[in-house]
Design a protein around this motif. Structure first.
Motif, PDB file in Angstrom:
ATOM      1  N   PHE A 278       0.991   7.865 -10.472  1.00  0.00           N
ATOM      2  CA  PHE A 278      -0.432   7.749 -10.782  1.00  0.00           C
ATOM      3  C   PHE A 278      -1.284   8.224  -9.601  1.00  0.00           C
ATOM      4  O   PHE A 278      -2.192   9.047  -9.744  1.00  0.00           O
ATOM      5  CB  PHE A 278      -0.753   6.295 -11.134  1.00  0.00           C
ATOM      6  N   VAL A 279      -1.005   7.699  -8.406  1.00  0.00           N
ATOM      7  CA  VAL A 279      -1.776   8.090  -7.217  1.00  0.00           C
ATOM      8  C   VAL A 279      -1.577   9.557  -6.908  1.00  0.00           C
ATOM      9  O   VAL A 279      -2.539  10.305  -6.652  1.00  0.00           O
ATOM     10  CB  VAL A 279      -1.377   7.220  -6.006  1.00  0.00           C
ATOM     11  N   ARG A 280      -0.349  10.012  -6.926  1.00  0.00           N
ATOM     12  CA  ARG A 280      -0.081  11.401  -6.556  1.00  0.00           C
ATOM     13  C   ARG A 280      -0.659  12.375  -7.588  1.00  0.00           C
ATOM     14  O   ARG A 280      -1.047  13.497  -7.248  1.00  0.00           O
ATOM     15  CB  ARG A 280       1.423  11.607  -6.364  1.00  0.00           C
TER      16      ARG A 280
ATOM     17  N   ALA B  96       2.423  10.973 -20.575  1.00  0.00           N
ATOM     18  CA  ALA B  96       3.355  12.101 -20.663  1.00  0.00           C
ATOM     19  C   ALA B  96       2.874  13.271 -19.821  1.00  0.00           C
ATOM     20  O   ALA B  96       3.672  13.950 -19.156  1.00  0.00           O
ATOM     21  CB  ALA B  96       3.533  12.525 -22.122  1.00  0.00           C
ATOM     22  N   PHE B  97       1.565  13.507 -19.816  1.00  0.00           N
ATOM     23  CA  PHE B  97       1.040  14.609 -19.018  1.00  0.00           C
ATOM     24  C   PHE B  97       1.215  14.330 -17.527  1.00  0.00           C
ATOM     25  O   PHE B  97       1.669  15.199 -16.778  1.00  0.00           O
ATOM     26  CB  PHE B  97      -0.433  14.857 -19.332  1.00  0.00           C
ATOM     27  N   ILE B  98       0.880  13.116 -17.086  1.00  0.00           N
ATOM     28  CA  ILE B  98       1.054  12.766 -15.673  1.00  0.00           C
ATOM     29  C   ILE B  98       2.508  12.973 -15.256  1.00  0.00           C
ATOM     30  O   ILE B  98       2.797  13.580 -14.217  1.00  0.00           O
ATOM     31  CB  ILE B  98       0.623  11.308 -15.422  1.00  0.00           C
ATOM     32  N   GLU B  99       3.423  12.480 -16.064  1.00  0.00           N
ATOM     33  CA  GLU B  99       4.827  12.525 -15.680  1.00  0.00           C
ATOM     34  C   GLU B  99       5.423  13.918 -15.830  1.00  0.00           C
ATOM     35  O   GLU B  99       6.491  14.192 -15.266  1.00  0.00           O
ATOM     36  CB  GLU B  99       5.595  11.472 -16.462  1.00  0.00           C
ATOM     37  N   SER B 100       4.746  14.799 -16.543  1.00  0.00           N
ATOM     38  CA  SER B 100       5.183  16.203 -16.585  1.00  0.00           C
ATOM     39  C   SER B 100       4.737  16.970 -15.346  1.00  0.00           C
ATOM     40  O   SER B 100       5.299  18.019 -15.022  1.00  0.00           O
ATOM     41  CB  SER B 100       4.619  16.896 -17.834  1.00  0.00           C
ATOM     42  N   GLN B 101       3.741  16.425 -14.643  1.00  0.00           N
ATOM     43  CA  GLN B 101       3.187  17.112 -13.477  1.00  0.00           C
ATOM     44  C   GLN B 101       3.713  16.581 -12.153  1.00  0.00           C
ATOM     45  O   GLN B 101       3.737  17.310 -11.158  1.00  0.00           O
ATOM     46  CB  GLN B 101       1.653  16.980 -13.480  1.00  0.00           C
ATOM     47  N   VAL B 102       4.117  15.314 -12.126  1.00  0.00           N
ATOM     48  CA  VAL B 102       4.466  14.656 -10.864  1.00  0.00           C
ATOM     49  C   VAL B 102       5.879  14.114 -10.945  1.00  0.00           C
ATOM     50  O   VAL B 102       6.201  13.345 -11.852  1.00  0.00           O
ATOM     51  CB  VAL B 102       3.485  13.501 -10.557  1.00  0.00           C
ATOM     52  N   ALA B 103       6.704  14.497  -9.990  1.00  0.00           N
ATOM     53  CA  ALA B 103       8.088  14.033  -9.969  1.00  0.00           C
ATOM     54  C   ALA B 103       8.157  12.588  -9.501  1.00  0.00           C
ATOM     55  O   ALA B 103       7.368  12.141  -8.661  1.00  0.00           O
ATOM     56  CB  ALA B 103       8.919  14.920  -9.045  1.00  0.00           C
TER      57      ALA B 103
ATOM     58  N   TYR C  82       0.837  -1.205   0.000  1.00  0.00           N
ATOM     59  CA  TYR C  82       0.000   0.000   0.000  1.00  0.00           C
ATOM     60  C   TYR C  82       0.874   1.258   0.000  1.00  0.00           C
ATOM     61  O   TYR C  82       0.594   2.222  -0.711  1.00  0.00           O
ATOM     62  CB  TYR C  82      -0.899  -0.034   1.233  1.00  0.00           C
ATOM     63  N   ALA C  83       1.949   1.234   0.793  1.00  0.00           N
ATOM     64  CA  ALA C  83       2.874   2.376   0.817  1.00  0.00           C
ATOM     65  C   ALA C  83       3.490   2.592  -0.558  1.00  0.00           C
ATOM     66  O   ALA C  83       3.628   3.741  -1.015  1.00  0.00           O
ATOM     67  CB  ALA C  83       3.954   2.149   1.869  1.00  0.00           C
ATOM     68  N   ASN C  84       3.862   1.502  -1.227  1.00  0.00           N
ATOM     69  CA  ASN C  84       4.399   1.617  -2.583  1.00  0.00           C
ATOM     70  C   ASN C  84       3.357   2.214  -3.529  1.00  0.00           C
ATOM     71  O   ASN C  84       3.697   3.023  -4.412  1.00  0.00           O
ATOM     72  CB  ASN C  84       4.843   0.248  -3.090  1.00  0.00           C
ATOM     73  N   TYR C  85       2.121   1.821  -3.373  1.00  0.00           N
ATOM     74  CA  TYR C  85       1.040   2.352  -4.201  1.00  0.00           C
ATOM     75  C   TYR C  85       0.908   3.858  -4.020  1.00  0.00           C
ATOM     76  O   TYR C  85       0.780   4.613  -4.999  1.00  0.00           O
ATOM     77  CB  TYR C  85      -0.256   1.629  -3.829  1.00  0.00           C
TER      78      TYR C  85
ATOM     79  N   ASP D 190       3.661   2.167 -11.601  1.00  0.00           N
ATOM     80  CA  ASP D 190       3.012   3.066 -12.552  1.00  0.00           C
ATOM     81  C   ASP D 190       2.697   2.352 -13.857  1.00  0.00           C
ATOM     82  O   ASP D 190       1.623   2.554 -14.444  1.00  0.00           O
ATOM     83  CB  ASP D 190       3.889   4.296 -12.808  1.00  0.00           C
ATOM     84  N   ALA D 191       3.623   1.498 -14.313  1.00  0.00           N
ATOM     85  CA  ALA D 191       3.387   0.791 -15.579  1.00  0.00           C
ATOM     86  C   ALA D 191       2.127  -0.067 -15.486  1.00  0.00           C
ATOM     87  O   ALA D 191       1.298  -0.090 -16.407  1.00  0.00           O
ATOM     88  CB  ALA D 191       4.603  -0.062 -15.931  1.00  0.00           C
ATOM     89  N   LYS D 192       1.965  -0.786 -14.370  1.00  0.00           N
ATOM     90  CA  LYS D 192       0.771  -1.612 -14.185  1.00  0.00           C
ATOM     91  C   LYS D 192      -0.496  -0.749 -14.149  1.00  0.00           C
ATOM     92  O   LYS D 192      -1.529  -1.105 -14.720  1.00  0.00           O
ATOM     93  CB  LYS D 192       0.864  -2.403 -12.881  1.00  0.00           C
ATOM     94  N   LEU D 193      -0.407   0.359 -13.483  1.00  0.00           N
ATOM     95  CA  LEU D 193      -1.567   1.231 -13.322  1.00  0.00           C
ATOM     96  C   LEU D 193      -1.940   1.901 -14.642  1.00  0.00           C
ATOM     97  O   LEU D 193      -3.130   2.011 -14.982  1.00  0.00           O
ATOM     98  CB  LEU D 193      -1.290   2.278 -12.241  1.00  0.00           C
ATOM     99  N   TYR D 194      -0.947   2.354 -15.391  1.00  0.00           N
ATOM    100  CA  TYR D 194      -1.234   2.952 -16.699  1.00  0.00           C
ATOM    101  C   TYR D 194      -1.945   1.940 -17.593  1.00  0.00           C
ATOM    102  O   TYR D 194      -2.905   2.277 -18.308  1.00  0.00           O
ATOM    103  CB  TYR D 194       0.055   3.412 -17.376  1.00  0.00           C
TER     104      TYR D 194
END
Length: 535
Positions: A462-464, A510-517, A454-457, A495-499
């Motif tokens: 994706f979550v953030r 690309a948009f998610i990864e441009s917004q979240v470090a 859960y902590a990893n999630y 993230d790969a599984k969630l995407y």
């Protein structure tokens, strides 16, 4: 007045309204450039609704700023009308007198700002003074009205603005922040009293006070800007244009009903959003950014939403129904991502995450520095340290003590202009632990493997990202998790599984990864109450 004295204040160098400092947290001045962007949006809407007509060439349009401070809106409106009505009134003095006596009106929020506004509009603190550019007034205030109003105290609070009587009931010698426009039940009658006639305004425009100056601070202070907007809309103008903090879109103290009203109002025509700190108003720190909107009485449909970032639109304005979600998703690019997530109709994490004070202990609560001489000690996660308390000291949710827990700080953010993390690093706390209000219990588990998964999630982009859509300030309360699916913790989510699970496109990713470090691998802390490690 001669032609050499034309009302072209922007030609003066420097423009004093670009130089003045804000007086307080509730009196944030609008830069002239920003005010003109709002007026441009108004002019475009007017032209679209009136077969291309120029609003500044219409001698019948009445404008009201119900919360004028520097007078910038009134000044810029007057300047535009002075140019636009040149053919209608070739004589400059007659033209200016018509504009200032019949078209442009304001209500000062304090005596000082009313004087400043008159100086901006009339070039004199007295509308009928020797140096005033107006010749049609027989009283000093002109059409920039101000008189001290009073709060109406009921059980220690003002019944109109909820100001604290203890703080602001302080006599006539000090400013009480009782703003006349919102301290009335009948705004139209109040305006008639102010300006001596029954007034119907075509345009209400302004930058209202943001919060009550009654002892609160920052995001904990009580907002007040929504009261001005609501009163303005109650006047039923043709258009309303306001700039406010953007916190109302997803949060804000006492703003739930206001947000619901705005999101469901099909007369909202345009929203222009500046989420980056300092961008809308340089040098002014307004967490969550600012935005302005145009409300159109005759509009009935979707609202065009546009985001400005580093001075440029992030893309074209997109027409959206604002009530698609219970908060306003600010970025247009985020909407199709959220729709894909919501399409699965999964439960969300807000049902799992605790409310504030999960164990009933305030942030300033301090335990013992060690477990020595405590009969039934448990480890307590405190503000920036760990302590020890007796088990019986926990009166709220004591059943959680002996479960595995994942803790998240209730506040997460920085002073940076751009936030990229959105959540703190998760803490995996073993049985025999509790925490103060500094943390939320993000989840309870029967075993350490599920807690670690859960902590990893929670640390995935994706979550953030989904959290960011609801997190308008530093506060990371349980409601910011309301878009995050509550997935089984029997596996490690990446993230790969969630995407892949939600069918996100390359453009979405690309948009998610441009917004979240990205977080470093396994960026969570696992704490055994038997450990002496500080954290």
């Amino acid at each position: 007045m001669t032609s050499q004295a034309s009302f072209a204040l922007r030609g003066r160098n420097p423009d004093v309204l670009t130089c003045i400092a804000n007086l307080s947290n509730d009196e944030v001045f609008t830069p002239p450039e920003f005010a003109n962007r709002m007026l441009d949006t108004l002019a475009e809407a007017w032209a679209a609704d009136h077969d291309g007509a120029d609003i500044w060439a219409d001698k019948t349009v009445r404008f009201l700023d119900p919360c004028t401070k520097s007078g910038v809106f009134l000044r810029e409106i007057t300047s535009r009308l002075t140019h636009g009505l040149a053919e209608e009134f070739p004589n400059l003095q007659r033209r200016v007198d018509h504009i200032l006596t019949r078209q442009v009106f304001g209500i000062g929020i304090t005596n000082l700002t009313s004087l400043l506004a008159r100086r901006s509009v009339y070039c004199s603190k007295h509308a009928n003074g020797q140096h005033s550019i107006a010749r049609g007034f027989n009283h000093e205030a002109g059409n920039v009205w101000f008189e001290s109003a009073k709060h109406t105290w009921v059980k220690g609070r003002c019944e109109y603005c909820r100001a604290s009587q203890k703080i602001l009931d302080r006599g006539d010698g000090l400013e009480t922040h009782a703003y006349a426009f919102i301290h009335t039940r009948d705004s139209k009658s109040r305006l008639a009293e102010m300006f001596g006639d029954e007034m119907q305004f075509d345009v209400v425009i302004g930058n209202p006070p943001y919060q009550l100056d009654d002892g609160g601070y920052g995001t904990s202070a009580a907002p007040i800007y929504h009261l001005f907007v609501e009163k303005a809309l109650d006047l039923d103008p043709r258009y309303a244009v306001f700039v406010t903090p953007s916190r109302w879109m997803a949060g804000g103290k006492g703003l739930d009903k206001y947000r619901e009203r705005i999101l469901s109002d099909k007369r909202m025509r345009n929203i222009v959003d500046y989420p980056k700190l300092y961008e809308g108003f340089p040098g002014v720190k307004i967490r969550g950014g600012i935005s302005y909107f145009l409300w159109d009485r005759d509009h009935n449909g979707p609202c065009e939403v546009q985001t400005i970032w580093d001075g440029q639109p992030t893309g074209p304005a997109v027409a959206r129904h604002l009530d698609e979600f219970d908060v306003l998703v600010r970025r247009n690019e985020a909407v199709p991502i959220l729709e894909k997530v919501k399409a699965k109709n999964e439960p969300t994490l807000d049902a799992r995450v605790s409310s504030r004070k999960p164990f009933g202990l305030a942030t300033n609560f301090r335990g013992k520095p060690s477990a020595d001489r405590l009969k039934e000690p448990i480890m307590l996660f405190e503000n920036q340290r760990k302590g020890w308390i007796q088990r019986q000291d926990v009166k709220v949710n004591p059943e959680w003590i002996d479960q595995w827990k994942v803790l998240m700080t209730a506040v997460q953010g920085t002073s940076a202009a751009v936030e990229t993390k959105f959540l703190s690093k998760p803490i995996v706390a073993e049985p025999g632990t509790a925490c103060t209000e500094t943390y939320l219990v993000a989840g309870c588990f029967d075993n350490g493997a599920a807690a670690s998964n859960y902590a990893n999630y929670l640390r995935t982009r994706f979550v953030r990202f989904l959290v960011s859509l609801r997190k308008a300030t530093q506060h990371a309360t349980k409601d910011v998790y309301s878009f995050v699916p509550d997935l089984p913790c029997d596996q490690v989510w990446t993230d790969a599984k969630l995407y892949n699970r939600y069918g996100l496109s390359e453009q979405d990713i690309a948009f998610i990864e441009s917004q979240v470090a990205e977080h470093e691998p396994e960026l969570f802390e696992r704490v055994d109450p038997g450990s002496s490690e500080d954290g």
